[in-house]
Design a protein around this motif. Sequence first.
Motif, PDB file in Angstrom:
ATOM      1  N   UNK A 110       0.954  -1.223  -0.064  1.00 48.51           N
ATOM      2  CA  UNK A 110      -0.007   0.038   0.017  1.00 48.51           C
ATOM      3  C   UNK A 110       0.967   1.290  -0.008  1.00 48.51           C
ATOM      4  N   UNK A 111       0.500   2.171  -0.841  1.00 44.99           N
ATOM      5  CA  UNK A 111       1.337   3.266  -1.091  1.00 44.99           C
ATOM      6  C   UNK A 111       1.326   4.402  -0.071  1.00 44.99           C
ATOM      7  N   UNK A 112       0.263   4.622   0.867  1.00 44.94           N
ATOM      8  CA  UNK A 112       0.550   5.492   1.813  1.00 44.94           C
ATOM      9  C   UNK A 112       0.585   5.092   3.343  1.00 44.94           C
ATOM     10  N   UNK A 113       1.152   3.799   3.429  1.00 42.59           N
ATOM     11  CA  UNK A 113       1.109   3.312   4.581  1.00 42.59           C
ATOM     12  C   UNK A 113       2.039   3.928   5.786  1.00 42.59           C
ATOM     13  N   UNK A 114       3.089   4.695   5.339  1.00 36.55           N
ATOM     14  CA  UNK A 114       4.021   5.264   6.177  1.00 36.55           C
ATOM     15  C   UNK A 114       3.160   6.806   6.718  1.00 36.55           C
ATOM     16  N   UNK A 115       2.428   7.422   5.951  1.00 38.76           N
ATOM     17  CA  UNK A 115       1.910   8.354   6.391  1.00 38.76           C
ATOM     18  C   UNK A 115       0.630   8.226   7.362  1.00 38.76           C
ATOM     19  N   UNK A 116      -0.167   6.927   7.107  1.00 33.46           N
ATOM     20  CA  UNK A 116      -0.967   6.568   8.123  1.00 33.46           C
ATOM     21  C   UNK A 116      -0.356   6.229   9.390  1.00 33.46           C
ATOM     22  N   UNK A 117       0.665   5.486   9.282  1.00 27.04           N
ATOM     23  CA  UNK A 117       1.341   5.019  10.513  1.00 27.04           C
ATOM     24  C   UNK A 117       1.771   6.242  11.566  1.00 27.04           C
ATOM     25  N   UNK A 118       2.290   7.200  10.758  1.00 24.38           N
ATOM     26  CA  UNK A 118       2.829   8.508  11.675  1.00 24.38           C
ATOM     27  C   UNK A 118       1.724   9.114  12.305  1.00 24.38           C
ATOM     28  N   UNK A 119       0.503   9.346  11.498  1.00 23.06           N
ATOM     29  CA  UNK A 119      -0.929   9.696  12.336  1.00 23.06           C
ATOM     30  C   UNK A 119      -1.057   8.914  13.426  1.00 23.06           C
ATOM     31  N   UNK A 120      -1.123   7.558  13.342  1.00 25.23           N
ATOM     32  CA  UNK A 120      -1.611   6.710  14.501  1.00 25.23           C
ATOM     33  C   UNK A 120      -0.552   7.065  15.588  1.00 25.23           C
ATOM     34  N   UNK A 121       0.700   6.954  15.279  1.00 24.54           N
ATOM     35  CA  UNK A 121       1.636   6.982  16.301  1.00 24.54           C
ATOM     36  C   UNK A 121       1.627   8.514  17.219  1.00 24.54           C
ATOM     37  N   UNK A 122       1.246   9.570  16.531  1.00 20.19           N
ATOM     38  CA  UNK A 122       0.886  10.641  17.023  1.00 20.19           C
ATOM     39  C   UNK A 122      -0.104  10.584  18.170  1.00 20.19           C
ATOM     40  N   UNK A 123      -1.319   9.911  17.342  1.00 18.14           N
ATOM     41  CA  UNK A 123      -2.281   9.703  18.352  1.00 18.14           C
ATOM     42  C   UNK A 123      -2.073   8.984  19.759  1.00 18.14           C
TER      43      UNK A 123
END
Length: 502
Positions: free
Chosen positions: A185-198
């Motif tokens: 999946x192409x945007x996995x890193x972006x989604x992961x960063x948002x999750x870590x911030x939460x």
Amino acid sequence: MTNVIPYLRRTIQVLSFVFLLYLILKTAFPLESRIPVDLYLRLDPFIGVITIFTKKDVILRMLPAFGVLLLVMIFGNFFCGWFCPMGSTIDFFDRILFREKKRAKGFDDQPLRRLRYGVFFFSIVTGLMAFQVMYLLDPISLITRTLVITIYPPAIFIFNELLPKIQNIFPRNPFIVSSIPLPVFKVNLFIFVIFVIILALGVVRKRFWCRYLCPLGTLFSIFSRLRIFKRSVTDGCTQCQQCVRDCPVGAIPAATPLHYRQQDCISCFKCLECPPEAVSFKFVSPAWRSADEVNLSRRYVLGSLVFGFFSALMIKTNPLQTESGWMNNRLIRPPGALPEEKFVSLCTGCGECLKVCPNNALQSTLLEAGLAGLYTPRLVPRIGYCEEFCNFCGRVCPTEAILPLPVEEKRLIQMGVAHINKTRCIAWDTDKICLVCNEQCSYLAIVGDDKKRPIVKEEKCTGCGICENKCPVDGESAIIVYSFGAQKKLKPEPSNNNTKSG
């Protein structure tokens, strides 16, 4: 009994999270689960309410969400404390990584408590204007998207790496499955960063996300004001402050521990561990007002509504969104997707359709669909193609942004049209015979001319992308599928009965 409740709650939280994992794993070919794999999304009242505003209609598969709201009116916000997989994840990391001694010192959180209502009013207005930017903050969509796009692929990679060693230890064991295709999946890193911030916000306050940002939690908070199952404190309270310290959402004010904010309580029952046993829960008549109310001035409410209104307008008129701006003719939506404006207003970006796609053809968008289309699915043929006899994406979409079409009808949906780049095509550029796209097309949409060079019959092409996916040219394919706006239905032809099964 009070000593059992914390263990019971944690057990149910773990089971709820594991059950979500089970449903995500079952969101795959051949989709034989008797339980709807999008069950948690169907139980999400925030999605249910916003889709009513957007679609101007009730989606039948979302009706269970309103049953949850009814239970919240009776027992209070039990969902966040016992069943929400996002809340369970935050509780786990708060407990393991962010101990109380590491947290910031006490401060007046009135502005943050007010913020949650501002976010909620903002999301309601954008929903009325058919722009679901706040789906990004919905906890069920968020945790589902994170598990599907960022956690599942690495887990499969690790499994495939360990599989040979396991097979050496247990040769010919029928219970050990073979290797699993690795999704990308192409945007996995972006989604992961948002999750870590939460998760990292837990260093400031326990359940920071749930207290101050979560729109679903705010909706539950509003309906919890009508709850009839409430906390009661007797005169035996010594004001030892244990309940104040233990409350995971700060619903008990330190100044007045005999009272509590019923709208913020998640019914975790931690306060029942009161040393003098002065706390109990019982059924009483509903009361709208509670202790330590948030000061929501008319100016603040109006400001939130106006901000949501103009934000939706800015998204609608943004250069990435308008027809006069950046038009992406490679934005191919799944078969059965609603017209673009309606599609981005209903799609929650949950990632269920990405997970169920057997060929890994669907990918989340970043800015390809404009600001309003963040995380919405698009077909990327070079990664995978749309399987001819698969209609799974429509069957798992909770909001029917992708219609649940029968296979026969889905096969007639034209998502786009393939075009041949003759300067890259082997048959056209070098006069060598290459029939790959012709052989792979099961819709008989690609034929050869008198020199056996491929020609696309646009009236038969569905834009499934198998030709682009299988093209042997290195790099960009010599045959590319382009979208042309709204999808349309092709006329069935007798020759379709003789198509290959793909």
